[in-house]
Design an enzyme around this catalytic site. Sequence first.
Site, mmCIF file in Angstrom:
data_model
loop_
_atom_site.group_PDB
_atom_site.id
_atom_site.type_symbol
_atom_site.label_atom_id
_atom_site.label_comp_id
_atom_site.label_asym_id
_atom_site.label_seq_id
_atom_site.Cartn_x
_atom_site.Cartn_y
_atom_site.Cartn_z
ATOM 1 N N ARG A 100 -4.824 9.695 36.835
ATOM 2 C CA ARG A 100 -5.188 10.986 37.428
ATOM 3 C C ARG A 100 -5.379 12.025 36.351
ATOM 4 O O ARG A 100 -4.877 11.892 35.244
ATOM 5 C CB ARG A 100 -4.083 11.452 38.386
ATOM 6 C CG ARG A 100 -4.246 10.919 39.797
ATOM 7 C CD ARG A 100 -3.138 11.445 40.680
ATOM 8 N NE ARG A 100 -3.365 12.816 41.081
ATOM 9 C CZ ARG A 100 -2.490 13.806 40.898
ATOM 10 N NH1 ARG A 100 -1.348 13.594 40.303
ATOM 11 N NH2 ARG A 100 -2.767 15.024 41.310
ATOM 12 N N LYS A 159 8.138 6.310 34.591
ATOM 13 C CA LYS A 159 6.970 5.890 35.377
ATOM 14 C C LYS A 159 6.807 4.369 35.367
ATOM 15 O O LYS A 159 6.681 3.743 34.311
ATOM 16 C CB LYS A 159 5.717 6.566 34.807
ATOM 17 C CG LYS A 159 4.492 6.328 35.662
ATOM 18 C CD LYS A 159 3.599 7.527 35.712
ATOM 19 C CE LYS A 159 2.290 7.186 36.392
ATOM 20 N NZ LYS A 159 1.493 8.345 36.709
ATOM 21 N N ARG A 212 6.149 18.951 37.872
ATOM 22 C CA ARG A 212 7.244 18.284 37.167
ATOM 23 C C ARG A 212 8.559 18.900 37.591
ATOM 24 O O ARG A 212 8.617 20.068 38.005
ATOM 25 C CB ARG A 212 7.062 18.313 35.650
ATOM 26 C CG ARG A 212 7.133 19.669 35.031
ATOM 27 C CD ARG A 212 6.812 19.571 33.537
ATOM 28 N NE ARG A 212 6.584 20.884 32.973
ATOM 29 C CZ ARG A 212 7.539 21.695 32.535
ATOM 30 N NH1 ARG A 212 8.802 21.322 32.594
ATOM 31 N NH2 ARG A 212 7.238 22.870 32.051
#
Length: 271
Positions: free
Chosen positions: A65, A130, A265
Amino acid sequence: MPEPLNNSEILNALAACATEQGYAPPTIKVLQSIDSTNSEAARQANASSDGAVWLAEQQTAGRGRRGRHWVSPQAANIYLSMLWHLPTSVSSPAGLSLAVGVAISDALHAIGFTAAKLKWPNDVLVSGKKLGGILLEMHTLGSGTQAVIIGVGLNVFMPAESAADIDQSWTDLGTEHSPDLSRNTLAAQLIAAIRANLREFELHGFTAFKARWQTLDALADKELVLSVGSETIVGRAAGIADDGALLLDAGKGVQSFYAGEVSVRARGKET
Ligand code: BTN
């Protein structure tokens, strides 16, 4: 060296999935190397059937993204794209990437891994690191039909030498779950779970997933920093709306934010 991705093994594992009973299997193409499975799906979209899947052993120009590069070394991870003809009953695909996130969680549960969380709108995290991500791209077919290309990247056996190129904190399933897991089984579980959730999304939209998504929410109740264009907004996460928007309490009532316009975030953390 992990076992290679193999079309027949994926189809056999898929046929054994409970949610696949009564449905024709999709076309699955396993590529050795491609720029990006999402780009290949877009190139082949007009000549491909609804639900077609592309997997690659390697991507030379994998995309994330917000224009980010998706590190995609050879024979290590899952790089998967699925073509979905948007049914006319679905007026907006908002919330779809969240429903796909729930599908990834379902697939991980099916292989016995339950520790993954979802970070709005499209990240799969384990302990804040992640594990994977989702890239949805809209595409208009020659017939005028709207299609969505659903791209999923999951770190499975990320080699240390490739990891140097990843610009955020990351992990993989080999480390978090099992060094012996089969990427073919995982690919089949992902395909089955995404297909099942697309059928549910087609009937009920995102509302069918909201409660499940909230149990997986990595940002629940956290202080967040949102970047919206050149503006920075700080507030407390207040869950998600019925249409999949992120809800933020920034002290002047709860505001909604949509995936295309914002990056998020947790305060004090680089994500
Ligand atoms: C993100 O978290 O930024 C989304 C990452 C999506 C990566 C996958 S890998 C398969 C598909 N092909 C691509 O080029 N990107 C998606």
